[in-house]
Motif scaffolding. Structure first.
Motif, PDB file in Angstrom:
ATOM      1  N   ASP A   1      32.699  39.024  29.162  1.00 26.17           N
ATOM      2  CA  ASP A   1      31.989  38.613  30.376  1.00 26.17           C
ATOM      3  C   ASP A   1      32.975  38.691  31.541  1.00 26.17           C
ATOM      4  O   ASP A   1      33.790  37.789  31.750  1.00 26.17           O
ATOM      5  N   LEU A   2      32.895  39.765  32.303  1.00 28.21           N
ATOM      6  CA  LEU A   2      33.863  40.066  33.351  1.00 28.21           C
ATOM      7  C   LEU A   2      33.536  39.294  34.634  1.00 28.21           C
ATOM      8  O   LEU A   2      32.460  39.474  35.221  1.00 28.21           O
ATOM      9  N   PRO A   3      34.431  38.402  35.101  1.00 30.85           N
ATOM     10  CA  PRO A   3      34.161  37.663  36.341  1.00 30.85           C
ATOM     11  C   PRO A   3      33.994  38.604  37.531  1.00 30.85           C
ATOM     12  O   PRO A   3      34.749  39.567  37.688  1.00 30.85           O
ATOM     13  N   CYS A   4      32.993  38.318  38.353  1.00 37.55           N
ATOM     14  CA  CYS A   4      32.736  39.161  39.526  1.00 37.55           C
ATOM     15  C   CYS A   4      31.992  38.364  40.583  1.00 37.55           C
ATOM     16  O   CYS A   4      30.850  37.945  40.363  1.00 37.55           O
ATOM     17  N   ASP A   5      32.618  38.133  41.744  1.00 35.80           N
ATOM     18  CA  ASP A   5      31.976  37.458  42.867  1.00 35.80           C
ATOM     19  C   ASP A   5      31.533  38.439  43.948  1.00 35.80           C
ATOM     20  O   ASP A   5      30.944  38.041  44.954  1.00 35.80           O
ATOM     21  N   VAL A   6      31.821  39.715  43.746  1.00 30.57           N
ATOM     22  CA  VAL A   6      31.595  40.711  44.792  1.00 30.57           C
ATOM     23  C   VAL A   6      30.116  41.047  44.917  1.00 30.57           C
ATOM     24  O   VAL A   6      29.388  41.149  43.929  1.00 30.57           O
ATOM     25  N   GLU A   7      29.664  41.232  46.169  1.00 30.47           N
ATOM     26  CA  GLU A   7      28.318  41.705  46.470  1.00 30.47           C
ATOM     27  C   GLU A   7      28.406  43.162  46.901  1.00 30.47           C
ATOM     28  O   GLU A   7      29.170  43.493  47.812  1.00 30.47           O
ATOM     29  N   GLY A   8      27.650  44.031  46.255  1.00 31.07           N
ATOM     30  CA  GLY A   8      27.640  45.433  46.641  1.00 31.07           C
ATOM     31  C   GLY A   8      28.241  46.326  45.576  1.00 31.07           C
ATOM     32  O   GLY A   8      28.364  45.953  44.407  1.00 31.07           O
ATOM     33  N   TRP A   9      28.618  47.528  45.984  1.00 37.01           N
ATOM     34  CA  TRP A   9      29.165  48.504  45.049  1.00 37.01           C
ATOM     35  C   TRP A   9      30.579  48.116  44.628  1.00 37.01           C
ATOM     36  O   TRP A   9      31.405  47.790  45.464  1.00 37.01           O
ATOM     37  N   ILE A  10      30.811  48.153  43.303  1.00 39.37           N
ATOM     38  CA  ILE A  10      32.142  47.884  42.762  1.00 39.37           C
ATOM     39  C   ILE A  10      32.485  48.965  41.741  1.00 39.37           C
ATOM     40  O   ILE A  10      31.595  49.655  41.227  1.00 39.37           O
ATOM     41  N   GLU A  11      33.766  49.110  41.477  1.00 41.50           N
ATOM     42  CA  GLU A  11      34.225  50.042  40.449  1.00 41.50           C
ATOM     43  C   GLU A  11      34.856  49.242  39.306  1.00 41.50           C
ATOM     44  O   GLU A  11      35.877  48.590  39.490  1.00 41.50           O
ATOM     45  N   ILE A  12      34.214  49.307  38.135  1.00 41.04           N
ATOM     46  CA  ILE A  12      34.759  48.662  36.944  1.00 41.04           C
ATOM     47  C   ILE A  12      35.636  49.679  36.220  1.00 41.04           C
ATOM     48  O   ILE A  12      35.225  50.824  36.006  1.00 41.04           O
ATOM     49  N   VAL A  13      36.835  49.252  35.873  1.00 42.47           N
ATOM     50  CA  VAL A  13      37.798  50.148  35.224  1.00 42.47           C
ATOM     51  C   VAL A  13      38.230  49.539  33.892  1.00 42.47           C
ATOM     52  O   VAL A  13      38.391  48.326  33.770  1.00 42.47           O
ATOM     53  N   CYS A  14      38.408  50.415  32.903  1.00 35.58           N
ATOM     54  CA  CYS A  14      38.856  49.981  31.576  1.00 35.58           C
ATOM     55  C   CYS A  14      40.108  50.748  31.187  1.00 35.58           C
ATOM     56  O   CYS A  14      40.218  51.953  31.456  1.00 35.58           O
ATOM     57  N   ARG A  15      41.064  50.053  30.575  1.00 39.22           N
ATOM     58  CA  ARG A  15      42.232  50.731  30.030  1.00 39.22           C
ATOM     59  C   ARG A  15      42.690  50.000  28.766  1.00 39.22           C
ATOM     60  O   ARG A  15      42.389  48.827  28.567  1.00 39.22           O
ATOM     61  N   SER A  16      43.419  50.727  27.923  1.00 38.48           N
ATOM     62  CA  SER A  16      43.878  50.173  26.649  1.00 38.48           C
ATOM     63  C   SER A  16      45.357  50.481  26.451  1.00 38.48           C
ATOM     64  O   SER A  16      45.878  51.464  26.984  1.00 38.48           O
ATOM     65  N   TRP A  17      46.016  49.625  25.670  1.00 34.81           N
ATOM     66  CA  TRP A  17      47.403  49.817  25.253  1.00 34.81           C
ATOM     67  C   TRP A  17      47.425  49.840  23.735  1.00 34.81           C
ATOM     68  O   TRP A  17      46.811  48.990  23.088  1.00 34.81           O
TER      69      TRP A  17
END
Length: 369
Positions: free
Chosen positions: A288-304
Motif C-alpha cells: 500500500d504505497l502512501p500518496c497524498d498527491v492530486e493529479g498525474w504521478i509517476e510510480i517507479v519500481c526497482r529491485s536489488w
C-alpha cells in the motif's frame, strides 16, 4: 540475428488429449525420433544414441528432478524500448511485449548431465550442447526451425533439465509436449520446447544475441502489474500496488522499492509483503504505497538482488539494437484522486452542487471593481 537452419519437423497441433490419445501420440513421437533422428543425442559424444520417454522416465536409469523455475523472455518490457527508439525490425511488429512475458512453474524431469553421461560423455573438445526444437519461426525474412545452445558448464552444474511434467500435469502442448528443455536462470529462449535433438558441439550457436553478445543470464528486473499505466486511481491516501521482481543466474531479489515522485524518494517494501526467496524464481510483492498527491504521478519500481545489482534509472540506459533485456526501473503514469485530501481545490472535480457552493465564495469568472 540468424541462427543455423535445420530441416523443419512439423510441430504438433494444440488441443486437449485423452489418456489413450496421449499414449498414442507419445508412441508416435518416439517413432518420429527414431526414424528422423536415430541418435537423439549426437555430435561430439562418446556413444551417440536415442532415448524414448520411457527411457528418460525410468528412475532406475535417471534420477528424477523437481524444480520450481521462473522463465523470463529477454524481450520482457520490450515495448518500452520500442517506444523510445526503433530497433531490430522483426521484433517491433512480432513481439512488442510489456511486463507479462514471464512466468513461474514447477517442472519434473531429469538432468541433461545424466543423459550426456549415459552417452559416455563429451569428446574432442565439445563445450556446448545444441538444442533443436520442432517449431518453425520467422526471422530476417527466412523461416527455420528453432535452434539454440547452452554451455556444457551450465549442464554440468545440473542446471538444465529435460522436462515432461509441469505443475503436476503432463506438459501442455503449448509448453512443449512431450519434452522440453528447462534452463534455470537463463533467458526463456534457451528453454527449447518440442525438443527432438541434442547435439554436442565445440562452439556456441549464434542465437540469441544482441550487439554481438550472447544472452544467457537475465539481469535483475522488476515490474508493477497493478495498477496499470494511465489508470485513474481513487484512493484514501494509499495506492495498492502489486508486481514481481526477478534476477537470473541463481541470484534472487533481496529488496524491492517503490516511488511516487519519479524516483526521488523511495519506500522499501516490507519483507513480509514479498513472497519467499528461492534460487531460481521470482518474488511477487504487494504494498500500500502512501500518496497524498492530486493529479498525474509517476510510480517507479526497482529491485536489488543478493549480489547488490540494481536496475538502471531510465530505459535509455538499457536500449540496444535487438531490443532485449529491458532492465531499467519500471515506470507507470497514473492519475491520483485522493479522497482524503482536504481543501477547496477538490471541488473543481465535483458535482454541480459542489460547483455552486464553490462559486458562492470566489466568483466563478468575474473580479470585483
Amino acid at each position: 540475428m540468424t541462427g543455423p537452419k535445420t530441416k523443419a519437423l512439423a510441430p504438433q497441433t494444440f488441443g486437449h488429449l485423452t489418456k489413450n490419445e496421449k499414449a498414442i501420440e507419445s508412441d508416435s513421437w518416439d517413432t518420429v525420433l527414431r526414424e528422423k533422428h536415430p541418435d537423439m543425442l549426437d555430435g561430439l559424444v562418446q556413444d551417440p544414441r536415442s532415448f524414448t520417454l520411457d527411457d528418460l522416465m525410468d528412475e532406475s536409469k535417471f534420477p528424477r528432478v523437481e524444480k520450481t523455475v521462473t522463465m523470463q523472455c529477454s524481450g520482457t518490457r520490450r515495448i518500452e524500448q520500442i517506444t523510445k527508439y526503433a530497433g531490430q525490425g522483426d521484433e517491433v511488429p512480432q513481439a512488442p511485449w510489456a511486463e507479462g512475458a514471464i512466468g513461474t512453474a514447477h517442472y519434473v524431469g531429469v538432468s541433461l548431465r545424466k543423459v550426456v553421461k549415459a552417452c559416455g560423455g563429451l569428446v574432442d573438445g565439445a563445450k556446448h550442447l545444441e538444442l533443436y526444437g520442432a517449431d518453425t519461426y520467422f526471422k530476417d525474412d527466412e523461416a527455420m526451425n528453432y535452434l539454440v545452445s547452452v554451455p556444457w558448464s551450465k549442464v554440468k552444474a545440473n542446471e538444465v533439465l529435460l522436462a515432461w511434467e509441469m505443475n503436476g500435469e503432463i506438459l501442455p502442448r503449448i509448453h512443449g509436449y512431450p519434452l522440453r528443455i528447462v534452463v534455470m536462470g537463463y533467458i526463456g529462449a534457451r528453454s527449447v520446447k518440442w525438443l527432438y535433438r541434442i547435439k554436442a558441439i565445440r562452439e556456441p550457436s549464434r542465437a540469441p544475441m544482441t550487439d554481438g553478445i550472447q544472452i544467457q543470464e537475465m539481469p535483475v528486473s522488476s515490474a508493477i502489474m497493478s495498477p496499470w499505466t494511465k489508470q485513474v486511481l481513487i484512493h484514501n491516501g494509499k495506492i495498492r500496488c502489486k508486481g514481481w521482481a526477478y534476477s537470473g543466474g541463481g541470484r534472487w531479489p533481496e529488496r524491492v522499492e517503490l516511488s511516487t515522485d519519479g524516483g526521488f524518494n523511495w519506500y522499501t517494501i516490507p519483507l513480509e509483503k514479498l513472497s519467499r526467496k528461492r534460487k531460481w524464481t521470482w518474488r511477487s510483492w504487494e504494498f500500500d504505497l502512501p500518496c497524498d498527491v492530486e493529479g498525474w504521478i509517476e510510480i517507479v519500481c526497482r529491485s536489488w538482488d543478493n549480489s547488490r545489482n540494481t536496475q538502471p534509472p531510465d530505459v535509455r540506459t538499457a536500449w540496444n539494437w535487438g531490443l532485449h533485456l529491458t532492465s531499467s526501473c519500471h515506470r507507470i503514469s497514473v492519475y491520483s484522486v485522493n479522497k482524503d485530501a482536504a481543501g477547496d481545490e477538490s471541488a473543481a472535480r465535483g458535482t454541480w452542487d459542489e460547483y455552486e457552493k464553490f462559486w458562492s465564495q470566489p466568483d466563478p469568472r468575474d473580479a470585483k471593481d
